[in-house]
Design an enzyme around this catalytic site. Sequence first.
Site, PDB file in Angstrom:
ATOM      1  CE  LYS A  27     -71.111  39.531 -20.613  1.00  0.00           C
ATOM      2  NZ  LYS A  27     -70.306  38.540 -19.858  1.00  0.00           N
ATOM      3  NE  ARG A  96     -73.741  37.678 -17.539  1.00  0.00           N
ATOM      4  CZ  ARG A  96     -74.667  37.933 -18.348  1.00  0.00           C
ATOM      5  NH1 ARG A  96     -75.734  38.792 -17.909  1.00  0.00           N
ATOM      6  NH2 ARG A  96     -74.520  37.361 -19.550  1.00  0.00           N
ATOM      7  N   GLY A 105     -65.113  34.934 -24.372  1.00  0.00           N
ATOM      8  CA  GLY A 105     -64.621  33.608 -23.802  1.00  0.00           C
ATOM      9  C   GLY A 105     -63.206  33.899 -23.016  1.00  0.00           C
ATOM     10  CG  MET A 107     -61.651  38.851 -19.236  1.00  0.00           C
ATOM     11  SD  MET A 107     -61.760  40.551 -19.127  1.00  0.00           S
ATOM     12  CE  MET A 107     -63.089  40.886 -19.986  1.00  0.00           C
ATOM     13  NE  ARG A 340     -71.703  38.729 -28.261  1.00  0.00           N
ATOM     14  CZ  ARG A 340     -71.327  38.066 -27.430  1.00  0.00           C
ATOM     15  NH1 ARG A 340     -70.601  38.410 -26.600  1.00  0.00           N
ATOM     16  NH2 ARG A 340     -71.382  36.669 -27.648  1.00  0.00           N
ATOM     17  CG  HIS A 456     -39.336  35.580 -43.515  1.00  0.00           C
ATOM     18  ND1 HIS A 456     -39.691  34.847 -44.588  1.00  0.00           N
ATOM     19  CD2 HIS A 456     -38.800  36.756 -43.972  1.00  0.00           C
ATOM     20  CE1 HIS A 456     -39.023  35.364 -45.639  1.00  0.00           C
ATOM     21  NE2 HIS A 456     -38.636  36.536 -45.570  1.00  0.00           N
ATOM     22  CB  SER A 787     -47.730  60.739 -57.803  1.00  0.00           C
ATOM     23  OG  SER A 787     -48.153  59.656 -57.380  1.00  0.00           O
ATOM     24  CB  CYS A 855     -48.431  56.146 -57.129  1.00  0.00           C
ATOM     25  SG  CYS A 855     -46.662  56.528 -56.832  1.00  0.00           S
ATOM     26  CE1 TYR A 875     -53.188  59.373 -58.580  1.00  0.00           C
ATOM     27  CE2 TYR A 875     -53.867  61.663 -59.067  1.00  0.00           C
ATOM     28  CZ  TYR A 875     -52.739  60.559 -58.997  1.00  0.00           C
ATOM     29  OH  TYR A 875     -51.366  61.038 -59.576  1.00  0.00           O
TER      30      TYR A 875
END
Length: 902
Positions: A27, A96, A105, A107, A340, A456, A787, A855, A875
């Site tokens: 800010k 501020r 929102g 703080m 911003r 989970h 790989s 891979c 790759y």
Amino acid sequence: MSGSTPTKWVYDFSEGSKDQKDLLGGKGANLAEMTNLGLPVPPGFTITTDACRFYLEHGSTPEELDAQVSEHLAALERAMGKTLGDPADPLLVSVRSGAAASMPGMMETVLNVGLNDASVEGLARQSGSDRFAWDSYRRLIQMFGKTVLGIDGELFDDALDAVKAEQGTESDLDLDADHLRDVVGRYEAIVREHTGRDFPQDPREQMDLAINAVFDSWNAERAILYRRRERIPSDAGTAVNVVAMVFGNLGMDSGTGVAFTRDPGSGEQGVYGDYLQNAQGEDVVAGIRNTVPLPDLRQIDEGAYEELLGIMSRLEAHYRDLCDIEFTVERNKLWMLQTRVGKRTAAAAFRIATQLVDEGLIDMDEAVRRVTGDQLAQLMFPRFVSGGDAQQLTQGMNASPGAAVGRAVFSAEEAVKWADRGEKVVLVRRETNPDDLAGMIAAEGVLTSRGGKTSHAAVVARGMGKTCVCGAEELQVDTKNRRFSAPGGTVVEEGDVISIDGSTGRVWLGEVPVEPSSVVRYFEGEIDPDADDADDLVRSVHRILAHADETRTLDVRTNADTPEDAARARRFGARGIGLCRTEHMFLGDRRRLVEKLILAEGDDERQAALDGLEPLQKQDFLEIFEAMDGLPVTVRLLDPPLHEFLPDLTELSVRVAVAEAEGHHDEGQLRLLAAVRRMHEENPMLGLRGVRLGLVVPGLFAMQVRAIVEAACERLAAGGDPRPEIMIPLVGAVQELEAIREEADRVITEVQEQHGVDVRPLIGTMIEVPRAALTAGEIAQSAEFFSFGTNDLTQMTWGFSRDDVESAFFHQYLDKGIFGVSPFESLDRDGVGRLVELGVEGGRAARPDLKLGVCGEHGGDPDSVHFFHEVGLDYVSCSPFRVPVARLEAGRAALGAERAGG
Ligand code: ADP
Ligand code: MG
Ligand code: MG
């Protein structure tokens, strides 16, 4: 301390710039930037995040701070021609918060600091409005009381409501000066009652207390939680901005609003925002009255409106991005209070990036940096179309994106049973555990009433790419009676159709219609991005991916075991297969042949079993080579322990015992049981698998190699261009590889001679055992490619069995912050990554033209793709749906973009 220059803790807005977010907070940095652009920003100053960190560490502000604040306050007072809290004509300020990372929102901010029982009268006289002065004062006591003095905000809300009720109104606009004076009296009483002292009357004390309260708000519980979720460092601290107040509550010629330079939802250009007359601060977002759409400001105040539009386009041109703005109009004069670079949806991110290119504000490189693989992945999920007549039941947590519709079932067994019958189901549980895995796989989606985003259900569903809504606490799930109830008393029974949206957490009774994502239809070739009716989003995605493809140095291949997957991945942009697993090819009807192979007594029986498998294997490869014609296909020889292809020990024991008891004596079953017992392993992950199988079961790998080469010969004869590569899994010592290699070379030569053609597949290995990475130099003597199998490499480096640990305690590890993200999701750079680096160095030193790929599932993870780019792999290989994500991130990595994006 010696005579070193004292630390500068305070910056005037004219002293900062947008590049100083870390020091001044977002800010403050942007207020400074706007000030220096000459925009109408009320003057003010910023206390640095350094000061906050000092305060949080020492429990008090740095010694020089007070004097520096006084100095800047004096300058502010001179600029405004008023003194803070002057009873005759008070300067008022806002205090501020504003951290480096946006924490909307989270703080605190206090407005109208400097008002007291005396200066409120001065403000009334100066402004000519009693009502305005008392409205401002009651707002100060309310905000200050809540934020600084820690009084429950509802007490103030209730007192205000009481006065409104007495006046028979619901609108604050109907309260006049006397009513508001009455509100102030009640507020002051609340402060006395709850703090044992009067509302502080000294303006400077108000300001200092508010500054410290903003510092303290960094460690408010919700801020801590928010940071943990967004992975914002917990020690960054917030800056504090002290800004001269401007007033949107001075009458109907005043007001306050928010604006976006484009629609953050869709990216469309236009004037977006809301405006509220005679209002201050948060009123516009707090919903106290109905706002009007921003374009209506033109009728209300054309001058302010035109000026705002001019500033918005200046800001866009300056920031070269969508800006999000807060402004206030005080008696027809426009003031800018914040800007911003605005948050946006995934679709808007892509659209805006290419719009900005077309407007000449950024180039294509920058457009690629501005979007992320995560955003692209979001655009690939099917979506619920709004409408239909489904009834929304509740909203839980959006744990794993996607749209799932199916019949509610309440246990894993039922999920599997229903799915086997061809029904689509949604598994509903209070929470899931590892026993539910089969049900989760069978279901379209998972809904739980407990547990958060690291439960989970959430962790596993995300891992599987399955839609999940978790923690829908309003639902009472009764698994015993197979039903759940929702607020309002709706009861959903087993078999009722429900819809769950993993992107928003919404849950409906009934079927919400879904549509496939247009982006996927584009990848599938069903939408031509150059057609006139192609939508903007598809066009943007197409342009950005095309540029990423041109830029990237990392190739993208796919993990695919079937011709269908191979073909799809190719449509999605894969340039070959990096991992073709062969274990699926040993299931189904072929299980019997595998059993024969395992039970074989003597070479002849074994060979007969292998001879039965070979033509089937060859057919598998033929189709895959055809789908990937002209592109490399890396076939991994059999990896899992053979007992995985045999029946379960307990089940088989029971079956045999029952048969025996009934007098059926089955020699075959007994032999099978003996074999299953013999092959049982305590720890199969570390047992007889991979190259070890190839060395212990004669002929197995030779059969697979022959099938690969035979298939290649046949494709050649048919005019195709097969490019097989043979990959040996789980090698830890070069000797293992050498032994298999010798056998493979012999088979290859044999088949070649037989067909009279020249097919020479590359032979290489996976690097997935730590010892392989450590001895990469030796292994490279015998391997033409590596790989990195980062799934196993992660398991073996951490000593974690993924199936056992991920669902068992990873959520606790995540909660405790042992890692911020599962190392199976995103490569652990410091540990596993170090081994990859060693493997790359050792391998390339021994064989400079060694081909290097990865891979593991990390091949499709954005952060990991950046790592693989940095260590110089050739790759990455990932599942078909992740291919576009990997293409984009490989391009972004080559352009030096941050993973998180703009
Ligand atoms: P947040 O970070 O939550 O947006 P802000 O510090 O931006 O909090 O302030 C909350 C509200 O108060 C915003 O609507 C803002 O525009 C308004 N506001 C802040 N400072 C001033 C000021 N000096 N004059 C008028 N309104 C202000
Ligand atoms: Mg704000
Ligand atoms: Mg492996």
